[in-house]
Write a protein that holds these residues in place. Structure first.
Motif, PDB file in Angstrom:
ATOM      1  N   HIS A  74      33.033  -4.815  34.520  1.00  0.00           N
ATOM      2  CA  HIS A  74      33.954  -3.776  33.789  1.00  0.00           C
ATOM      3  C   HIS A  74      33.578  -3.060  32.695  1.00  0.00           C
ATOM      4  O   HIS A  74      32.930  -3.510  32.077  1.00  0.00           O
ATOM      5  N   VAL A  75      33.691  -2.214  33.504  1.00  0.00           N
ATOM      6  CA  VAL A  75      32.474  -0.848  32.022  1.00  0.00           C
ATOM      7  C   VAL A  75      33.151   0.754  32.245  1.00  0.00           C
ATOM      8  O   VAL A  75      33.644   0.386  33.666  1.00  0.00           O
ATOM      9  N   LEU A  76      33.399   1.098  31.226  1.00  0.00           N
ATOM     10  CA  LEU A  76      34.095   2.636  32.045  1.00  0.00           C
ATOM     11  C   LEU A  76      35.475   2.147  31.474  1.00  0.00           C
ATOM     12  O   LEU A  76      36.396   3.420  30.788  1.00  0.00           O
ATOM     13  N   ARG A  77      36.110   2.618  32.402  1.00  0.00           N
ATOM     14  CA  ARG A  77      37.813   1.502  32.980  1.00  0.00           C
ATOM     15  C   ARG A  77      38.263   0.406  33.136  1.00  0.00           C
ATOM     16  O   ARG A  77      37.235   0.101  33.672  1.00  0.00           O
ATOM     17  N   PRO A  78      39.238  -0.220  33.314  1.00  0.00           N
ATOM     18  CA  PRO A  78      39.429  -2.116  33.549  1.00  0.00           C
ATOM     19  C   PRO A  78      38.969  -1.609  35.442  1.00  0.00           C
ATOM     20  O   PRO A  78      40.531  -2.457  35.750  1.00  0.00           O
ATOM     21  N   GLY A  96      33.736  -0.332  25.627  1.00  0.00           N
ATOM     22  CA  GLY A  96      34.636  -1.834  25.419  1.00  0.00           C
ATOM     23  C   GLY A  96      35.608  -1.151  24.147  1.00  0.00           C
ATOM     24  O   GLY A  96      36.630  -1.697  24.302  1.00  0.00           O
ATOM     25  N   PRO A  97      34.922  -0.793  23.298  1.00  0.00           N
ATOM     26  CA  PRO A  97      36.261  -0.955  22.340  1.00  0.00           C
ATOM     27  C   PRO A  97      37.244  -0.195  22.685  1.00  0.00           C
ATOM     28  O   PRO A  97      38.650  -0.370  22.349  1.00  0.00           O
ATOM     29  N   ARG A  98      37.544   0.677  23.676  1.00  0.00           N
ATOM     30  CA  ARG A  98      38.638   1.603  23.832  1.00  0.00           C
ATOM     31  C   ARG A  98      39.464   0.726  24.963  1.00  0.00           C
ATOM     32  O   ARG A  98      40.861   0.575  24.907  1.00  0.00           O
ATOM     33  N   ILE A  99      38.459  -0.060  25.595  1.00  0.00           N
ATOM     34  CA  ILE A  99      39.153  -0.659  26.960  1.00  0.00           C
ATOM     35  C   ILE A  99      39.010  -1.615  26.801  1.00  0.00           C
ATOM     36  O   ILE A  99      40.895  -2.276  26.732  1.00  0.00           O
ATOM     37  N   ARG A 100      39.441  -2.744  25.918  1.00  0.00           N
ATOM     38  CA  ARG A 100      39.027  -3.954  25.574  1.00  0.00           C
ATOM     39  C   ARG A 100      40.944  -4.269  24.616  1.00  0.00           C
ATOM     40  O   ARG A 100      41.331  -5.515  25.462  1.00  0.00           O
ATOM     41  N   PRO A 101      41.584  -3.516  24.115  1.00  0.00           N
ATOM     42  CA  PRO A 101      42.585  -3.586  23.460  1.00  0.00           C
ATOM     43  C   PRO A 101      43.546  -3.362  24.696  1.00  0.00           C
ATOM     44  O   PRO A 101      44.766  -4.205  24.557  1.00  0.00           O
ATOM     45  N   LEU A 102      42.780  -3.220  25.880  1.00  0.00           N
ATOM     46  CA  LEU A 102      44.636  -2.688  26.410  1.00  0.00           C
ATOM     47  C   LEU A 102      44.381  -4.466  27.813  1.00  0.00           C
ATOM     48  O   LEU A 102      45.508  -4.157  27.695  1.00  0.00           O
ATOM     49  N   VAL A 103      42.978  -4.854  27.637  1.00  0.00           N
ATOM     50  CA  VAL A 103      43.045  -6.281  28.803  1.00  0.00           C
ATOM     51  C   VAL A 103      43.805  -6.785  27.554  1.00  0.00           C
ATOM     52  O   VAL A 103      44.927  -7.992  28.609  1.00  0.00           O
ATOM     53  N   GLU A 104      43.555  -7.176  25.959  1.00  0.00           N
ATOM     54  CA  GLU A 104      44.647  -8.186  25.427  1.00  0.00           C
ATOM     55  C   GLU A 104      45.721  -7.915  25.938  1.00  0.00           C
ATOM     56  O   GLU A 104      46.667  -8.566  25.295  1.00  0.00           O
ATOM     57  N   ARG A 105      46.172  -6.620  25.364  1.00  0.00           N
ATOM     58  CA  ARG A 105      47.238  -6.433  25.318  1.00  0.00           C
ATOM     59  C   ARG A 105      48.460  -6.839  26.544  1.00  0.00           C
ATOM     60  O   ARG A 105      49.510  -7.680  26.681  1.00  0.00           O
ATOM     61  N   MET A 163      38.433 -12.962  33.086  1.00  0.00           N
ATOM     62  CA  MET A 163      37.098 -12.766  33.102  1.00  0.00           C
ATOM     63  C   MET A 163      36.887 -10.704  32.407  1.00  0.00           C
ATOM     64  O   MET A 163      35.674 -11.043  31.946  1.00  0.00           O
ATOM     65  N   ALA A 164      37.977 -10.029  33.097  1.00  0.00           N
ATOM     66  CA  ALA A 164      37.473  -8.287  33.119  1.00  0.00           C
ATOM     67  C   ALA A 164      37.207  -8.554  30.495  1.00  0.00           C
ATOM     68  O   ALA A 164      36.399  -8.194  30.274  1.00  0.00           O
ATOM     69  N   TYR A 165      37.982  -9.143  30.480  1.00  0.00           N
ATOM     70  CA  TYR A 165      37.631  -9.154  28.541  1.00  0.00           C
ATOM     71  C   TYR A 165      36.063  -9.916  28.465  1.00  0.00           C
ATOM     72  O   TYR A 165      35.530  -9.298  27.521  1.00  0.00           O
ATOM     73  N   LEU A 166      36.310 -10.912  29.027  1.00  0.00           N
ATOM     74  CA  LEU A 166      34.767 -11.553  28.642  1.00  0.00           C
ATOM     75  C   LEU A 166      33.913 -10.900  29.436  1.00  0.00           C
ATOM     76  O   LEU A 166      31.970 -10.583  28.308  1.00  0.00           O
ATOM     77  N   GLU A 167      33.999  -9.887  30.215  1.00  0.00           N
ATOM     78  CA  GLU A 167      33.100  -9.125  30.752  1.00  0.00           C
ATOM     79  C   GLU A 167      32.432  -7.827  29.306  1.00  0.00           C
ATOM     80  O   GLU A 167      31.750  -7.755  29.206  1.00  0.00           O
ATOM     81  N   LEU A 168      34.262  -7.768  28.634  1.00  0.00           N
ATOM     82  CA  LEU A 168      33.696  -6.711  27.710  1.00  0.00           C
ATOM     83  C   LEU A 168      33.181  -6.624  26.844  1.00  0.00           C
ATOM     84  O   LEU A 168      32.518  -6.299  25.647  1.00  0.00           O
ATOM     85  N   TYR A 225      37.317  11.836  30.485  1.00  0.00           N
ATOM     86  CA  TYR A 225      38.202  11.352  31.479  1.00  0.00           C
ATOM     87  C   TYR A 225      37.864  10.181  32.167  1.00  0.00           C
ATOM     88  O   TYR A 225      37.593   8.998  32.310  1.00  0.00           O
ATOM     89  N   TRP A 226      35.931  10.003  33.052  1.00  0.00           N
ATOM     90  CA  TRP A 226      35.318   9.600  33.029  1.00  0.00           C
ATOM     91  C   TRP A 226      34.942   9.027  32.720  1.00  0.00           C
ATOM     92  O   TRP A 226      34.455   7.286  33.388  1.00  0.00           O
ATOM     93  N   ALA A 227      34.418   8.549  31.598  1.00  0.00           N
ATOM     94  CA  ALA A 227      33.765   7.718  30.622  1.00  0.00           C
ATOM     95  C   ALA A 227      35.338   7.430  29.659  1.00  0.00           C
ATOM     96  O   ALA A 227      35.204   5.830  28.818  1.00  0.00           O
ATOM     97  N   THR A 228      36.262   7.619  29.913  1.00  0.00           N
ATOM     98  CA  THR A 228      37.239   7.071  28.603  1.00  0.00           C
ATOM     99  C   THR A 228      37.308   7.128  27.278  1.00  0.00           C
ATOM    100  O   THR A 228      37.574   5.638  26.487  1.00  0.00           O
ATOM    101  N   LEU A 229      37.555   8.413  27.197  1.00  0.00           N
ATOM    102  CA  LEU A 229      36.756   9.040  25.643  1.00  0.00           C
ATOM    103  C   LEU A 229      37.861   9.818  25.361  1.00  0.00           C
ATOM    104  O   LEU A 229      38.229  10.695  26.108  1.00  0.00           O
ATOM    105  N   ALA A 230      38.254   9.394  24.067  1.00  0.00           N
ATOM    106  CA  ALA A 230      38.502  10.928  23.809  1.00  0.00           C
ATOM    107  C   ALA A 230      38.014  12.067  23.373  1.00  0.00           C
ATOM    108  O   ALA A 230      36.700  11.855  23.368  1.00  0.00           O
ATOM    109  N   LEU A 231      38.653  13.554  24.012  1.00  0.00           N
ATOM    110  CA  LEU A 231      38.093  14.240  23.506  1.00  0.00           C
ATOM    111  C   LEU A 231      37.241  14.965  21.851  1.00  0.00           C
ATOM    112  O   LEU A 231      35.940  15.283  21.979  1.00  0.00           O
ATOM    113  N   GLY A 232      37.757  14.357  21.193  1.00  0.00           N
ATOM    114  CA  GLY A 232      36.844  14.316  19.621  1.00  0.00           C
ATOM    115  C   GLY A 232      35.721  13.453  20.187  1.00  0.00           C
ATOM    116  O   GLY A 232      34.806  14.044  18.962  1.00  0.00           O
TER     117      GLY A 232
END
Length: 232
Positions: A74-78, A96-105, A163-168, A225-232
């Motif tokens: 799991h990388v870039l997106r969930p 990972g820091p942008r995706i992991r909170p989604l999985v944790e929630r 397992m996705a969480y542990l991969e991230l 969009y591809w990398a799941t990153l904010a434009l900023g």
């Protein structure tokens, strides 16, 4: 005029991605060129890699997954992607820091697993895999249920999200496939010691360069969009 421009861009992208005129000689070269290849469906994603090579061979990608040269993690997106072993560390550190909170929630809301539960499960999974690597998700769930009361609460989408969480977290990654089935192994055993990571801006620059040379022409919005990153 707009239609002509769209068609030109489409042809250019097909060429850049190796679809209209395959140039790569191996699955590893394709994954390196594209940086990440979505791999939720193993059969379709294997074809997505093979069709971009000059001599499509399903055994090539299978061998690289078995050796660990290419990981399915799991990388870039969930979702799962193929990524080279040498790129996994910095990519996960960046995205990972942008995706992991989604999985944790999801784990907290849908399964009722909080931070303390995840620590217990993480330690147990890593202990199990240190004793017996290359286990399927079902085998790991059985082991978790035997070893800790928290494991008995895993149901539905819980094992997949865990397992996705542990991969991230870069604790586990894909192991050697078993009879075509995805397995897990310790990150430290498949990837090795964590290499020195580029700083954030350097990692963003590396990501942009690799994405644009492997997928372009593209806009900054396409990249974000591809990398799941904010434009900023």
């Amino acid at each position: 005029l707009s239609l002509l421009v769209d068609r030109t861009i489409a042809r250019w992208r097909l060429h850049t991605q190796g679809l209209s005129m395959p140039r790569a000689t191996s699955a590893k070269e394709i994954v390196r060129t594209l940086l990440c290849v979505q791999a939720e469906n193993p059969a379709q994603s294997a074809w997505a890699v093979a069709t971009r090579t000059t001599a499509p061979d399903a055994a090539d990608l299978a061998a690289r997954l078995a050796s660990g040269e290419v990981l399915r993690t799991h990388v870039l997106r969930p979702t799962w992607h193929y990524v080279l072993r040498e790129d996994a560390d910095w990519l996960l550190a960046l995205t990972g820091p942008r995706i992991r909170p989604l999985v944790e929630r999801q784990l907290d809301r849908d399964i009722g697993l909080g931070a303390t539960d995840l620590d217990v499960l993480s330690d147990t999974v890593q202990a199990v895999l240190s004793e017996s690597p290359d286990l399927t998700r079902a085998q790991l769930v059985d082991a978790l249920r035997e070893r800790t009361p928290v494991g008995a609460r895993l149901s539905g989408q819980g094992p997949m999200m865990l397992m996705a969480y542990l991969e991230l977290e870069r604790a586990v990654c894909s192991g050697r496939p078993a009879a075509g089935e995805h397995t897990y192994a310790l990150w430290s055993q498949r990837v090795g010691d964590r290499a020195p990571l580029p700083d954030h801006d350097d990692a963003l620059g590396r990501l942009a360069l690799r994405y644009l040379t492997g997928h372009g022409p593209a806009t900054v919005k396409d990249l974000a969009y591809w990398a799941t990153l904010a434009l900023g």
